[in-house]
Design a protein around this motif. Structure first.
Motif, PDB file in Angstrom:
ATOM      1  N   TYR A 164      -6.955   0.437  -6.405  1.00 41.90           N
ATOM      2  CA  TYR A 164      -6.281  -0.787  -6.351  1.00 41.90           C
ATOM      3  C   TYR A 164      -5.435  -0.975  -7.620  1.00 41.90           C
ATOM      4  CZ  TYR A 164     -10.213  -1.633  -3.349  1.00 41.90           C
ATOM      5  OH  TYR A 164     -11.188  -1.798  -2.312  1.00 41.90           O
ATOM      6  N   CYS A 223       0.794  -1.236  -0.013  1.00 37.81           N
ATOM      7  CA  CYS A 223       0.010   0.026  -0.041  1.00 37.81           C
ATOM      8  C   CYS A 223       0.865   1.237   0.220  1.00 37.81           C
ATOM      9  CB  CYS A 223      -0.915  -0.017   1.274  1.00 37.81           C
ATOM     10  SG  CYS A 223      -0.131   0.192   2.914  1.00 37.81           S
ATOM     11  N   ALA A 268       2.549  -1.474  -5.827  1.00 39.47           N
ATOM     12  CA  ALA A 268       1.580  -1.052  -4.498  1.00 39.47           C
ATOM     13  C   ALA A 268       2.387  -0.207  -3.990  1.00 39.47           C
ATOM     14  CB  ALA A 268       1.021  -1.925  -3.745  1.00 39.47           C
ATOM     15  N   MET A 303     -10.193   4.334  -2.148  1.00 39.60           N
ATOM     16  CA  MET A 303      -9.252   3.448  -2.697  1.00 39.60           C
ATOM     17  C   MET A 303      -8.886   3.015  -4.026  1.00 39.60           C
ATOM     18  SD  MET A 303      -8.343   1.992   0.109  1.00 39.60           S
ATOM     19  CE  MET A 303      -7.451   0.878  -0.648  1.00 39.60           C
ATOM     20  N   ILE A 343      -5.857   6.069  -0.896  1.00 41.61           N
ATOM     21  CA  ILE A 343      -4.735   4.824  -0.671  1.00 41.61           C
ATOM     22  C   ILE A 343      -4.731   4.121  -1.823  1.00 41.61           C
ATOM     23  CG2 ILE A 343      -4.051   2.818   0.791  1.00 41.61           C
ATOM     24  CD1 ILE A 343      -3.889   5.280   2.369  1.00 41.61           C
ATOM     25  N   ALA A 347      -6.483  -4.567   1.258  1.00 41.51           N
ATOM     26  CA  ALA A 347      -7.630  -4.019   1.635  1.00 41.51           C
ATOM     27  C   ALA A 347      -8.669  -5.013   1.958  1.00 41.51           C
ATOM     28  CB  ALA A 347      -7.972  -3.206   0.420  1.00 41.51           C
ATOM     29  N   SER A 364      -3.683   0.441  -2.942  1.00 42.87           N
ATOM     30  CA  SER A 364      -3.305  -0.762  -2.096  1.00 42.87           C
ATOM     31  C   SER A 364      -3.545  -2.079  -3.473  1.00 42.87           C
ATOM     32  CB  SER A 364      -4.576  -0.943  -1.219  1.00 42.87           C
ATOM     33  OG  SER A 364      -4.382  -1.957  -0.239  1.00 42.87           O
TER      34      SER A 364
END
Length: 263
Positions: free
Chosen positions: A199, A172, A208, A197, A180, A187, A182
């Protein structure tokens, strides 16, 4: 935003001994020349934001010493010298301490014989300090850090790093005050409830670990799907080669301490 706006960074030149660095899986011996070239690019990206970058000399006695982030937590209120969980890295924190003392009025230390904690397991946001328990960071280390920073205005929240993942921040990164980046496996634990988030793309979990440094998001090169996602989200992205550090489980955050010191 204190969690990603910085006036200073500390880096350390990779040592010739880095070929003996720790790694979870042997994917080949790092090429020192290529690593040094990537390191130059990394420092240039940090300096491009106007930050002062302090580049420390290599430490041949400590093969993993290029990964300076594990040695300390640096916040505006002060710095905390860590106690790495890998025995071969304990001396790295002691080597970093005097450089932090030259910049900060307050430098604290993790000292408990049973306490282990590394900076790679700590993600600081605008509202809290997330600390991931891992093979390198234990409950005693988290508890001691919590006591040391109790008056610094950010609560410490203990979370858990997925099995088989070296550090919490392997999976992350902070992108801004609310967002964030991640992996889905991290997560899924629910540790980022309340944050927005983004991804990483499937198969690109290794990217990440990026860093938000002033106006830049600095990410490892070679992850086009995630790069496109960050571009579309409006971030100013710079890619840096990381092929050699990756052989030692290292990423973008590992290579610097980032802070705005107050004396």
């Amino acid at each position: 935003m204190q969690s990603y706006t910085f006036s200073h960074a500390i880096t350390r030149k990779p040592s010739r001994s880095i070929i003996a660095g720790l790694r979870a899986v042997d994917t080949g011996t790092p090429d020192l020349g290529v690593m040094q070239a990537h390191h130059v690019d990394y420092i240039a990206a940090l300096r491009a934001t106007g930050a002062e970058v302090i580049e420390l000399d290599a430490l041949e006695a400590f093969p993993d010493s290029v990964f300076v982030e594990d040695t300390a937590l640096c916040l505006p209120q002060g710095a905390v010298v860590m106690r790495p969980g890998a025995p071969s890295r304990l001396g790295e924190a002691a080597e970093m301490a005097p450089h932090l003392q030259a910049l900060y009025g307050t430098v604290l230390r993790i000292t408990g014989d049973d306490s282990y904690i590394e900076g790679g397991d700590i993600l600081t946001t605008e509202t809290e300090i997330l600390v991931g328990r891992s093979a390198r960071t234990n409950a005693a280390g988290v508890a001691e850090l919590t006591r040391l920073v109790a008056d610094w205005g950010l609560p410490v929240r203990e979370v858990f790093t997925p099995p088989g993942v070296l550090h919490f921040k392997t999976d992350c990164s902070l992108l801004d005050a609310e967002t964030i980046l991640s992996t889905r496996r991290l997560a899924a634990s629910g540790c980022f409830a309340g944050y927005k988030m983004i991804y990483v793309a499937d198969g690109e979990e290794a990217c990440a670990n990026t860093i938000r440094f002033n106006d830049l998001v600095i990410m490892p090169a070679g992850f086009p799907k995630t790069r496109a996602t960050l571009d579309q989200a409006g971030y100013k992205v710079v890619e840096i080669g990381n092929s050699e550090c990756a052989k030692l489980d290292g990423g973008m955050s590992c290579l610097s301490l980032r802070f705005t010191p107050k004396r």
